[in-house]
Design an enzyme around this catalytic site. Sequence first.
Site, PDB file in Angstrom:
ATOM      1  N   ASN A 147      54.210 -70.902   4.439  1.00 30.92           N
ATOM      2  CA  ASN A 147      53.159 -71.443   5.318  1.00 30.92           C
ATOM      3  C   ASN A 147      52.155 -70.369   5.751  1.00 30.92           C
ATOM      4  O   ASN A 147      51.438 -70.561   6.727  1.00 30.92           O
ATOM      5  CB  ASN A 147      53.782 -72.152   6.531  1.00 30.92           C
ATOM      6  CG  ASN A 147      54.720 -71.254   7.312  1.00 30.92           C
ATOM      7  OD1 ASN A 147      54.700 -70.040   7.143  1.00 30.92           O
ATOM      8  ND2 ASN A 147      55.533 -71.835   8.166  1.00 30.92           N
ATOM      9  N   ARG A 285      53.135 -63.990  17.425  1.00 32.08           N
ATOM     10  CA  ARG A 285      54.202 -64.284  18.380  1.00 32.08           C
ATOM     11  C   ARG A 285      53.644 -64.072  19.782  1.00 32.08           C
ATOM     12  O   ARG A 285      52.943 -63.085  20.043  1.00 32.08           O
ATOM     13  CB  ARG A 285      55.424 -63.384  18.154  1.00 32.08           C
ATOM     14  CG  ARG A 285      56.264 -63.778  16.937  1.00 32.08           C
ATOM     15  CD  ARG A 285      56.927 -65.146  17.089  1.00 32.08           C
ATOM     16  NE  ARG A 285      57.663 -65.576  15.903  1.00 32.08           N
ATOM     17  CZ  ARG A 285      57.196 -66.404  14.972  1.00 32.08           C
ATOM     18  NH1 ARG A 285      55.980 -66.909  15.068  1.00 32.08           N
ATOM     19  NH2 ARG A 285      57.943 -66.761  13.936  1.00 32.08           N
ATOM     20  N   HIS A 333      53.158 -75.051  18.627  1.00 30.61           N
ATOM     21  CA  HIS A 333      53.390 -74.222  17.434  1.00 30.61           C
ATOM     22  C   HIS A 333      53.355 -75.103  16.173  1.00 30.61           C
ATOM     23  O   HIS A 333      54.390 -75.561  15.693  1.00 30.61           O
ATOM     24  CB  HIS A 333      54.752 -73.530  17.575  1.00 30.61           C
ATOM     25  CG  HIS A 333      54.960 -72.417  16.601  1.00 30.61           C
ATOM     26  ND1 HIS A 333      55.941 -71.476  16.748  1.00 30.61           N
ATOM     27  CD2 HIS A 333      54.313 -72.082  15.467  1.00 30.61           C
ATOM     28  CE1 HIS A 333      55.896 -70.632  15.750  1.00 30.61           C
ATOM     29  NE2 HIS A 333      54.916 -70.976  14.945  1.00 30.61           N
TER      30      HIS A 333
HETATM   31  P1  NDP Z   1      53.624 -59.714   6.763  1.00 36.55           P
HETATM   32  O1  NDP Z   1      54.945 -59.024   6.844  1.00 36.55           O
HETATM   33  O2  NDP Z   1      53.072 -60.109   5.440  1.00 36.55           O
HETATM   34  O3  NDP Z   1      52.521 -58.854   7.480  1.00 36.55           O
HETATM   35  C1  NDP Z   1      52.722 -58.224   8.693  1.00 36.55           C
HETATM   36  C2  NDP Z   1      51.858 -57.000   8.692  1.00 36.55           C
HETATM   37  O4  NDP Z   1      52.013 -56.366   9.958  1.00 36.55           O
HETATM   38  C3  NDP Z   1      52.239 -55.977   7.633  1.00 36.55           C
HETATM   39  O5  NDP Z   1      51.085 -55.538   6.975  1.00 36.55           O
HETATM   40  C4  NDP Z   1      52.881 -54.882   8.460  1.00 36.55           C
HETATM   41  O6  NDP Z   1      52.688 -53.593   7.930  1.00 36.55           O
HETATM   42  C5  NDP Z   1      52.118 -54.978   9.717  1.00 36.55           C
HETATM   43  N1  NDP Z   1      52.797 -54.339  10.839  1.00 36.55           N
HETATM   44  C6  NDP Z   1      54.096 -54.331  11.099  1.00 36.55           C
HETATM   45  N2  NDP Z   1      54.331 -53.670  12.249  1.00 36.55           N
HETATM   46  C7  NDP Z   1      53.140 -53.256  12.687  1.00 36.55           C
HETATM   47  C8  NDP Z   1      52.727 -52.497  13.797  1.00 36.55           C
HETATM   48  N3  NDP Z   1      53.615 -52.069  14.694  1.00 36.55           N
HETATM   49  N4  NDP Z   1      51.417 -52.230  13.932  1.00 36.55           N
HETATM   50  C9  NDP Z   1      50.531 -52.694  13.008  1.00 36.55           C
HETATM   51  N5  NDP Z   1      50.874 -53.412  11.933  1.00 36.55           N
HETATM   52  C10 NDP Z   1      52.154 -53.684  11.785  1.00 36.55           C
HETATM   53  O7  NDP Z   1      53.754 -60.990   7.728  1.00 36.55           O
HETATM   54  P2  NDP Z   1      52.890 -62.313   7.705  1.00 36.55           P
HETATM   55  O8  NDP Z   1      51.465 -61.969   7.540  1.00 36.55           O
HETATM   56  O9  NDP Z   1      53.503 -63.293   6.792  1.00 36.55           O
HETATM   57  O10 NDP Z   1      53.165 -62.852   9.179  1.00 36.55           O
HETATM   58  C11 NDP Z   1      52.746 -62.118  10.318  1.00 36.55           C
HETATM   59  C12 NDP Z   1      53.436 -62.692  11.537  1.00 36.55           C
HETATM   60  O11 NDP Z   1      52.950 -64.008  11.751  1.00 36.55           O
HETATM   61  C13 NDP Z   1      54.947 -62.862  11.355  1.00 36.55           C
HETATM   62  O12 NDP Z   1      55.646 -61.713  11.771  1.00 36.55           O
HETATM   63  C14 NDP Z   1      55.279 -64.056  12.212  1.00 36.55           C
HETATM   64  O13 NDP Z   1      55.717 -63.626  13.482  1.00 36.55           O
HETATM   65  C15 NDP Z   1      53.962 -64.786  12.366  1.00 36.55           C
HETATM   66  N6  NDP Z   1      53.997 -66.094  11.730  1.00 36.55           N
HETATM   67  C16 NDP Z   1      53.603 -67.165  12.477  1.00 36.55           C
HETATM   68  C17 NDP Z   1      53.632 -68.414  11.935  1.00 36.55           C
HETATM   69  C18 NDP Z   1      53.162 -69.586  12.724  1.00 36.55           C
HETATM   70  O14 NDP Z   1      53.534 -70.710  12.389  1.00 36.55           O
HETATM   71  N7  NDP Z   1      52.343 -69.402  13.759  1.00 36.55           N
HETATM   72  C19 NDP Z   1      54.125 -68.666  10.572  1.00 36.55           C
HETATM   73  C20 NDP Z   1      54.394 -67.461   9.839  1.00 36.55           C
HETATM   74  C21 NDP Z   1      54.382 -66.232  10.431  1.00 36.55           C
HETATM   75  P3  NDP Z   1      53.650 -53.014   6.784  1.00 36.55           P
HETATM   76  O15 NDP Z   1      53.123 -53.571   5.523  1.00 36.55           O
HETATM   77  O16 NDP Z   1      53.498 -51.578   6.912  1.00 36.55           O
HETATM   78  O17 NDP Z   1      55.025 -53.488   7.127  1.00 36.55           O
END
Ligand code: NDP
Length: 387
Positions: A147, A285, A333
Site C-alpha cells: 500500500n 506514525r 487511518h
Molecule cells: P521505507 O523503509 O521504504 O522508507 C523509510 C525511509 O526512512 C528510508 O529511506 C529510511 O532510510 C528512512 N529513515 C529511517 N530512519 C530515519 C531517520 N531516523 N531519519 C531520517 N530518515 C530515516 O518505508 P516506507 O516508505 O514504506 O514507509 C515509511 C513509513 O510510513 C513506515 O515506517 C510506516 O510507519 C508508514 N506507513 C504508513 C502507512 C499508512 O497507512 N499511513 C502505510 C505504510 C507505511 P534508510 O534507507 O537509511 O533506512
Amino acid sequence: MAKIVCVLYDDPVTGCPTSYARDTVPAVAGYPGGQTAPTPKDIDFTPGELLGSVSGELGLRSFLEKAGHTLVVTSDKEGPDSVLDRELADADVVISQPFWPAYLTAERIARAPELKLAVTAGIGSDHVDLEAAMSRGITVAEVTYSNSISVAEHTVMQILALVRNYLPSYEWAVKGGWNIADCVERAYDLEAMNVGTFAAGRIGLAVLRRLKPFGVKLHYTDRYRLPAEVERELGLTFHEDVRSLARSVDVLSIHAPLVPSTDGLFDDELIGSMQRGSYIVNPARARIVDRDAVVRALESGRLAGYAGDVWYPQPPAADHPWRTMPHHGMTPHVSGTTLSAQARYAAGTREILECWLDGRPIRDEYLIVDGGALAGTGAHSYSTGRR
Ligand code: NDP
C-alpha cells in the site's frame, strides 16, 4: 494444525456492501525496484471487495479451514476481557493491521506461549514489540509495498487539500452557500512552493515523483542520499538533517519510520523553526510529532495546516484534540486500506501464511523479524539506535 487470530476493523455501520462503486480494481504487477506484487498459489476472494473488515476476513477462511486450521476473526482488541486477549492463550499466528492495530506488547507476547508468527496485513509493524518478538523467536512479517503507492496518493491529496483550502470550500457547497471569499481567504496554489519529505524511502520517493509535475521546488532529507540521477531527474535539494529541511520548506510530509530517534521529533522547537504558515502532512506514525505541539502551532499560525491519517493510540479517544484543532485535514487511518490496497495486502497475507504453513521461506522483503533477529526488510527499516 494452527490457530490463527485475525484482528480487523469493524464492518461499515450500514453493514457489509452488497454492491460496489466500481466493478474491478486494476491489477498491479510490481513496484519500482523490481519487487513483484504478492504471488499466493491461489486466492478465494474477489479483488475490489471489502476484505479488511471483520466480515471480509482477508478472504482467508475457506483456505485455512479446508486445510484444518482454525481462524478466529475479531475487532475486539482492547483490555483483558477482549476476544484478542482471550484467544491469545493458544494462538499460533496473530494477524493485525496498522489501521486497527492489535498492540502486541511484551506482556501480551508473554501471555501467548504458542505464538510463532505475527503478520501485519499492510505495512508498519511498530505495533509489535519487536524486541520481545526477537527474544521469543517469533517471526514478524508484513506485506511490503502493498500500500505504499496508496499512501503516497493520499499524501498528495492532503497536501493539495490543505494548501488549496479544499475541505472548508466543500463544506460551504454542502451547506448551501456560495461564499467565494470565505473559501479562498486561506487558499493558495501549490505551484512554486518549496515542498519536502522527511525520508525518501518507498513512500517518500513516490510522493516526490508525484509532486514533480506540480512545478514545485522539491527537497528531502534521509539517512542516505538518493542516487545522483534521481536527484537530477526530480531536481531535488538534499538536506543534511531534518532541521535544515524544516526551515527551508512551505510544505513538509513525513515518511520516516517510528524509531527511538524519530519519536516526538517534531516538537515545539522543530515546528517553531518552520516558516510561519507552513503545512505538515504526516501519514507515517503519529508519535513522530508531539500531539500538543501540533495543536499549539495551528492555533498560533506557525502551521497553516496539518493533515495525515495516523493517530496515537488508534482508535483515538472521542475528545482527541486533533479532531477539533483548527485547519486540519485529518482522516482516520485509511490511506493504505483502499479497496485496491486490500486486494494486494490480502493476497500478500495469504502468500505469507501459505509459505509459513508449508514450511517454505517467507520472501525476504516481507520479513521484519526472523530467527531471533531483525531480518529482511526489518533489518533495514527497523533497527534501533538510528540517528
Ligand atoms: P521505507 O523503509 O521504504 O522508507 C523509510 C525511509 O526512512 C528510508 O529511506 C529510511 O532510510 C528512512 N529513515 C529511517 N530512519 C530515519 C531517520 N531516523 N531519519 C531520517 N530518515 C530515516 O518505508 P516506507 O516508505 O514504506 O514507509 C515509511 C513509513 O510510513 C513506515 O515506517 C510506516 O510507519 C508508514 N506507513 C504508513 C502507512 C499508512 O497507512 N499511513 C502505510 C505504510 C507505511 P534508510 O534507507 O537509511 O533506512
